[in-house]
Motif scaffolding. Structure first.
Motif, mmCIF file in Angstrom:
data_model
loop_
_atom_site.group_PDB
_atom_site.id
_atom_site.type_symbol
_atom_site.label_atom_id
_atom_site.label_comp_id
_atom_site.label_asym_id
_atom_site.label_seq_id
_atom_site.Cartn_x
_atom_site.Cartn_y
_atom_site.Cartn_z
ATOM 1 N N THR A 78 81.383 -1.284 -5.275
ATOM 2 C CA THR A 78 80.335 -2.007 -6.005
ATOM 3 C C THR A 78 80.114 -3.402 -5.426
ATOM 4 O O THR A 78 79.708 -4.326 -6.125
ATOM 5 N N LYS A 79 80.346 -3.551 -4.141
ATOM 6 C CA LYS A 79 80.193 -4.843 -3.466
ATOM 7 C C LYS A 79 78.783 -5.407 -3.653
ATOM 8 O O LYS A 79 77.789 -4.700 -3.484
ATOM 9 N N GLY A 80 78.737 -6.681 -3.993
ATOM 10 C CA GLY A 80 77.455 -7.372 -4.073
ATOM 11 C C GLY A 80 76.506 -6.844 -5.129
ATOM 12 O O GLY A 80 75.298 -7.013 -5.017
ATOM 13 N N GLY A 81 77.048 -6.190 -6.153
ATOM 14 C CA GLY A 81 76.184 -5.690 -7.219
ATOM 15 C C GLY A 81 75.404 -4.443 -6.861
ATOM 16 O O GLY A 81 74.387 -4.129 -7.475
ATOM 17 N N SER A 82 75.894 -3.724 -5.862
ATOM 18 C CA SER A 82 75.259 -2.467 -5.455
ATOM 19 C C SER A 82 76.337 -1.407 -5.316
ATOM 20 O O SER A 82 77.372 -1.654 -4.693
ATOM 21 N N ILE A 83 76.113 -0.241 -5.900
ATOM 22 C CA ILE A 83 77.116 0.822 -5.829
ATOM 23 C C ILE A 83 76.792 1.767 -4.672
ATOM 24 O O ILE A 83 75.653 2.177 -4.481
ATOM 25 N N GLY A 84 77.821 2.042 -3.885
ATOM 26 C CA GLY A 84 77.728 2.999 -2.790
ATOM 27 C C GLY A 84 78.943 3.903 -2.828
ATOM 28 O O GLY A 84 79.974 3.548 -3.427
ATOM 29 N N TYR A 85 78.852 5.054 -2.191
ATOM 30 C CA TYR A 85 79.941 6.022 -2.287
ATOM 31 C C TYR A 85 79.817 7.079 -1.213
ATOM 32 O O TYR A 85 78.761 7.278 -0.626
ATOM 33 N N TRP A 86 80.937 7.756 -0.967
ATOM 34 C CA TRP A 86 80.936 8.952 -0.119
ATOM 35 C C TRP A 86 82.060 9.855 -0.589
ATOM 36 O O TRP A 86 83.003 9.410 -1.235
ATOM 37 N N LEU A 87 81.914 11.110 -0.262
ATOM 38 C CA LEU A 87 82.867 12.137 -0.679
ATOM 39 C C LEU A 87 83.088 13.099 0.478
ATOM 40 O O LEU A 87 82.124 13.509 1.137
ATOM 41 N N ALA A 88 84.338 13.443 0.734
ATOM 42 C CA ALA A 88 84.656 14.423 1.774
ATOM 43 C C ALA A 88 83.971 15.754 1.448
ATOM 44 O O ALA A 88 83.857 16.136 0.284
ATOM 45 N N ARG A 89 83.534 16.444 2.480
ATOM 46 C CA ARG A 89 82.762 17.674 2.288
ATOM 47 C C ARG A 89 83.466 18.707 1.407
ATOM 48 O O ARG A 89 82.830 19.365 0.585
ATOM 49 N N ASP A 90 84.778 18.855 1.568
ATOM 50 C CA ASP A 90 85.463 19.899 0.788
ATOM 51 C C ASP A 90 85.536 19.575 -0.703
ATOM 52 O O ASP A 90 85.930 20.425 -1.503
ATOM 53 N N ALA A 91 85.104 18.375 -1.099
ATOM 54 C CA ALA A 91 85.073 18.012 -2.517
ATOM 55 C C ALA A 91 83.651 18.037 -3.092
ATOM 56 O O ALA A 91 83.459 17.724 -4.269
ATOM 57 N N TRP A 92 82.676 18.396 -2.276
ATOM 58 C CA TRP A 92 81.287 18.430 -2.734
ATOM 59 C C TRP A 92 81.074 19.507 -3.791
ATOM 60 O O TRP A 92 81.765 20.522 -3.826
ATOM 61 N N GLY A 93 80.075 19.300 -4.631
ATOM 62 C CA GLY A 93 79.608 20.324 -5.561
ATOM 63 C C GLY A 93 80.483 20.542 -6.776
ATOM 64 O O GLY A 93 80.318 21.538 -7.476
ATOM 65 N N GLN A 94 81.414 19.623 -7.054
ATOM 66 C CA GLN A 94 82.316 19.793 -8.193
ATOM 67 C C GLN A 94 82.153 18.694 -9.246
ATOM 68 O O GLN A 94 82.927 18.622 -10.190
ATOM 69 N N GLY A 95 81.151 17.833 -9.052
ATOM 70 C CA GLY A 95 80.908 16.763 -10.008
ATOM 71 C C GLY A 95 81.832 15.564 -9.863
ATOM 72 O O GLY A 95 81.793 14.651 -10.690
ATOM 73 N N PHE A 96 82.643 15.560 -8.815
ATOM 74 C CA PHE A 96 83.600 14.466 -8.645
ATOM 75 C C PHE A 96 82.912 13.113 -8.463
ATOM 76 O O PHE A 96 83.337 12.113 -9.035
ATOM 77 N N MET A 97 81.866 13.059 -7.647
ATOM 78 C CA MET A 97 81.270 11.752 -7.394
ATOM 79 C C MET A 97 80.528 11.229 -8.616
ATOM 80 O O MET A 97 80.574 10.034 -8.894
ATOM 81 N N THR A 98 79.870 12.086 -9.361
ATOM 82 C CA THR A 98 79.242 11.606 -10.592
ATOM 83 C C THR A 98 80.302 11.019 -11.521
ATOM 84 O O THR A 98 80.116 9.944 -12.098
ATOM 85 N N GLU A 99 81.434 11.688 -11.635
ATOM 86 C CA GLU A 99 82.518 11.218 -12.500
ATOM 87 C C GLU A 99 83.085 9.886 -12.000
ATOM 88 O O GLU A 99 83.274 8.947 -12.780
ATOM 89 N N ALA A 100 83.340 9.789 -10.708
ATOM 90 C CA ALA A 100 83.920 8.564 -10.139
ATOM 91 C C ALA A 100 82.937 7.403 -10.189
ATOM 92 O O ALA A 100 83.290 6.286 -10.593
ATOM 93 N N ALA A 101 81.710 7.649 -9.774
ATOM 94 C CA ALA A 101 80.716 6.574 -9.740
ATOM 95 C C ALA A 101 80.373 6.096 -11.147
ATOM 96 O O ALA A 101 80.132 4.903 -11.362
ATOM 97 N N THR A 102 80.364 7.006 -12.112
ATOM 98 C CA THR A 102 80.122 6.620 -13.498
ATOM 99 C C THR A 102 81.228 5.687 -13.988
ATOM 100 O O THR A 102 80.958 4.686 -14.657
ATOM 101 N N ALA A 103 82.468 5.995 -13.640
ATOM 102 C CA ALA A 103 83.585 5.124 -14.034
ATOM 103 C C ALA A 103 83.448 3.746 -13.397
ATOM 104 O O ALA A 103 83.678 2.718 -14.055
ATOM 105 N N MET A 104 83.046 3.700 -12.133
ATOM 106 C CA MET A 104 82.859 2.404 -11.459
ATOM 107 C C MET A 104 81.657 1.665 -12.034
ATOM 108 O O MET A 104 81.694 0.445 -12.179
ATOM 109 N N ARG A 105 80.593 2.375 -12.361
ATOM 110 C CA ARG A 105 79.421 1.760 -13.003
ATOM 111 C C ARG A 105 79.837 1.096 -14.307
ATOM 112 O O ARG A 105 79.510 -0.063 -14.560
#
Length: 170
Positions: A78-105
């Motif tokens: 969340t550097k500088g008031g902007s959220i960015g993210y990436w996820l390894a391919r084998d973790a795609w499609g499981q809702g992990f990034m929505t869950e993680a980014a929501t917690a950081m938000r």
């Protein structure tokens, strides 16, 4: 949240550590991941992760590694008031990034007086667009942004989430 981690139902977000270097290198050596990241070069070579980790010391909780069952699978910042993210391919499609980014938000708004959190995605990155929309972000404008991995300017959708919208969703 304790001082060293943020926990969700399935994930732990924690400070990056030197032990993450191999996973970061593997994940970011996948063009399918890096092609959507503005500042990550491709190919992502040995040593780049160690250099990034050294530059990223003491950035917790603004910068977090996302772990599932104690295995690092991605990163949220969340550097500088902007959220960015990436996820390894084998973790795609499981809702992990929505869950993680929501917690950081949520952590961002709970621990700052910022009136807005910004983000964006390169046009065509439907997965990232979906994460942002599920978190309540709205598109503000289409611009172009240089993509290091693709070595060219690409259409970029800027998005924002206001504190008022976030508060209304809580």
């Amino acid at each position: 949240m304790d001082d060293n981690s943020l926990k969700t139902e399935r994930l732990t977000l924690r400070a990056p550590s030197a032990s993450d270097a191999d996973m970061i290198t593997r994940a970011l050596s996948d063009f399918g991941v890096t092609k959507w990241l503005a500042q990550v070069p491709f190919p992502y070579t040995d040593g780049m992760a160690q250099d990034w980790l050294a530059r990223s010391e003491n950035r917790w909780p603004e910068l977090a590694m996302v772990t599932h069952n104690d295995v690092a699978i991605g990163c949220v910042d969340t550097k500088g008031g902007s959220i960015g993210y990436w996820l390894a391919r084998d973790a795609w499609g499981q809702g992990f990034m929505t869950e993680a980014a929501t917690a950081m938000r949520d952590h961002f708004f709970q621990n700052s007086d910022a009136s807005v959190l910004n983000s964006g995605y390169f046009k065509g990155n439907a997965a990232s667009e979906g994460v942002l929309r599920r978190m309540g972000f709205d598109a503000t404008e289409e611009t172009t942004m240089f993509n290091v991995a693709q070595a060219k300017d690409l259409p970029h959708i800027n998005m924002a989430l206001s504190r008022a919208t976030w508060e209304a969703s809580q």
